[in-house]
Design a protein around this motif. Structure first.
Motif, PDB file in Angstrom:
ATOM      1  N   GLU A   1       0.868  -1.173   0.000  1.00 42.27           N
ATOM      2  CA  GLU A   1       0.000   0.000   0.000  1.00 42.27           C
ATOM      3  C   GLU A   1       0.908   1.227   0.000  1.00 42.27           C
ATOM      4  O   GLU A   1       1.910   1.259   0.714  1.00 42.27           O
ATOM      5  CB  GLU A   1      -0.876   0.019   1.249  1.00 42.27           C
ATOM      6  N   VAL A   2       0.550   2.233  -0.792  1.00 42.10           N
ATOM      7  CA  VAL A   2       1.367   3.428  -0.911  1.00 42.10           C
ATOM      8  C   VAL A   2       0.504   4.652  -0.632  1.00 42.10           C
ATOM      9  O   VAL A   2      -0.609   4.768  -1.146  1.00 42.10           O
ATOM     10  CB  VAL A   2       1.974   3.532  -2.335  1.00 42.10           C
TER      11      VAL A   2
ATOM     12  N   VAL B   1       7.971  -4.449  -9.757  1.00 40.35           N
ATOM     13  CA  VAL B   1       6.626  -3.871  -9.670  1.00 40.35           C
ATOM     14  C   VAL B   1       5.827  -4.354 -10.878  1.00 40.35           C
ATOM     15  O   VAL B   1       6.048  -3.924 -11.998  1.00 40.35           O
ATOM     16  CB  VAL B   1       6.668  -2.329  -9.615  1.00 40.35           C
ATOM     17  N   LEU B   2       4.903  -5.275 -10.635  1.00 38.58           N
ATOM     18  CA  LEU B   2       4.119  -5.872 -11.715  1.00 38.58           C
ATOM     19  C   LEU B   2       2.932  -5.010 -12.109  1.00 38.58           C
ATOM     20  O   LEU B   2       2.587  -4.926 -13.286  1.00 38.58           O
ATOM     21  CB  LEU B   2       3.621  -7.259 -11.303  1.00 38.58           C
ATOM     22  N   GLN B   3       2.292  -4.418 -11.119  1.00 37.91           N
ATOM     23  CA  GLN B   3       1.087  -3.631 -11.372  1.00 37.91           C
ATOM     24  C   GLN B   3       0.980  -2.533 -10.329  1.00 37.91           C
ATOM     25  O   GLN B   3       1.483  -2.671  -9.211  1.00 37.91           O
ATOM     26  CB  GLN B   3      -0.176  -4.488 -11.274  1.00 37.91           C
ATOM     27  N   MET B   4       0.294  -1.454 -10.708  1.00 37.47           N
ATOM     28  CA  MET B   4      -0.058  -0.418  -9.758  1.00 37.47           C
ATOM     29  C   MET B   4      -1.530  -0.098  -9.958  1.00 37.47           C
ATOM     30  O   MET B   4      -1.976   0.117 -11.083  1.00 37.47           O
ATOM     31  CB  MET B   4       0.775   0.842  -9.955  1.00 37.47           C
TER      32      MET B   4
ATOM     33  N   ARG C   1       1.522  -4.392  -6.797  1.00 34.91           N
ATOM     34  CA  ARG C   1       1.723  -5.845  -6.779  1.00 34.91           C
ATOM     35  C   ARG C   1       3.171  -6.096  -7.152  1.00 34.91           C
ATOM     36  O   ARG C   1       3.633  -5.677  -8.204  1.00 34.91           O
ATOM     37  CB  ARG C   1       0.787  -6.531  -7.771  1.00 34.91           C
ATOM     38  N   LEU C   2       3.899  -6.772  -6.256  1.00 32.77           N
ATOM     39  CA  LEU C   2       5.328  -7.004  -6.417  1.00 32.77           C
ATOM     40  C   LEU C   2       5.623  -8.494  -6.529  1.00 32.77           C
ATOM     41  O   LEU C   2       4.929  -9.312  -5.930  1.00 32.77           O
ATOM     42  CB  LEU C   2       6.096  -6.451  -5.210  1.00 32.77           C
TER      43      LEU C   2
ATOM     44  N   LEU D   1       2.129  -6.352   2.444  1.00 26.40           N
ATOM     45  CA  LEU D   1       1.478  -7.613   2.796  1.00 26.40           C
ATOM     46  C   LEU D   1       2.042  -8.702   1.903  1.00 26.40           C
ATOM     47  O   LEU D   1       2.080  -8.557   0.679  1.00 26.40           O
ATOM     48  CB  LEU D   1      -0.034  -7.506   2.578  1.00 26.40           C
ATOM     49  N   ILE D   2       2.498  -9.799   2.495  1.00 21.35           N
ATOM     50  CA  ILE D   2       3.061 -10.916   1.740  1.00 21.35           C
ATOM     51  C   ILE D   2       1.957 -11.926   1.436  1.00 21.35           C
ATOM     52  O   ILE D   2       1.179 -12.298   2.312  1.00 21.35           O
ATOM     53  CB  ILE D   2       4.206 -11.590   2.524  1.00 21.35           C
ATOM     54  N   VAL D   3       1.892 -12.366   0.190  1.00 17.05           N
ATOM     55  CA  VAL D   3       0.884 -13.338  -0.236  1.00 17.05           C
ATOM     56  C   VAL D   3       1.335 -14.732   0.196  1.00 17.05           C
ATOM     57  O   VAL D   3       2.444 -15.155  -0.092  1.00 17.05           O
ATOM     58  CB  VAL D   3       0.709 -13.288  -1.780  1.00 17.05           C
TER      59      VAL D   3
END
Length: 141
Positions: free
Chosen positions: A68-69, A90-93, A105-106, A133-135
Motif C-alpha cells: 500500500e502506498v 513492480v508488476l502492477q499499480m 503488486r510485487l 502484505l506478503i501473499v
C-alpha cells in the motif's frame, strides 16, 4: 459481442494457443468464422494481446507481495507510476479510492529482496507511507 464471442474469449483465456479447430468445435462453428471472429475481437481491442503463463517458482521469483502506498496531496500519481514502472519487481499499480492512494503488486525472490524493493520505492521521494502484505497463497479464475 454475442454468446459465441464470449465463449471464444473464455476458451482463449484458458489457453491462448488452443487450435482454431478445437475452438470451432467447442462453439459449434467451422474454423473460418471463428478465425474472423477472433480477428474482429483483436481489431476492436477486446483482445489486446496474448501472454505466457509463467511458473515463477520454477523461474526463481517465488514471493508475491502487495504494498500500500500513500502519497502527499501535492504529488501526481502519474509521476509516481513513471518512477515505479522502471522497477522490474513492480508488476502492477492500482490507484484506489480512499486510504491508501495506490496498491502495488510485487514479485521478488526473497524477503530480503522485498525489503530492498520497498526501500527503493520509499526513496522515490514521492511516498509518505507504505504497508506491505506478503501473499501466502493464490487462486486464479
Amino acid at each position: 459481442m454475442d454468446e459465441i464471442d464470449r465463449r471464444i474469449l473464455e476458451l482463449l483465456t484458458q489457453n491462448a494457443r488452443r487450435p482454431l479447430s478445437e475452438i470451432a468445435e467447442q462453439v459449434g462453428l467451422s474454423a473460418a468464422p471463428v478465425k474472423r471472429r477472433i480477428e474482429r475481437l483483436e481489431a476492436t481491442g477486446v483482445i489486446e494481446g496474448y501472454t505466457a503463463v509463467v511458473n515463477h517458482a520454477r523461474a526463481g521469483s517465488t514471493l508475491v507481495a502487495f504494498t500500500e502506498v500513500r502519497i502527499p496531496g501535492t504529488e501526481d500519481i502519474e509521476d509516481l507510476w513513471k518512477d515505479l514502472r522502471t522497477m522490474p519487481e513492480v508488476l502492477q499499480m492500482f490507484t484506489i479510492a480512499g486510504d491508501p492512494d495506490a496498491l502495488l503488486r510485487l514479485r521478488v525472490d526473497s524477503v530480503q529482496h522485498l525489503q530492498q524493493v520497498v526501500n527503493r520505492i520509499r526513496k522515490t521521494g514521492r511516498i509518505v507511507g507504505t504497508k506491505t502484505l506478503i501473499v501466502l497463497n493464490e487462486w486464479n479464475r
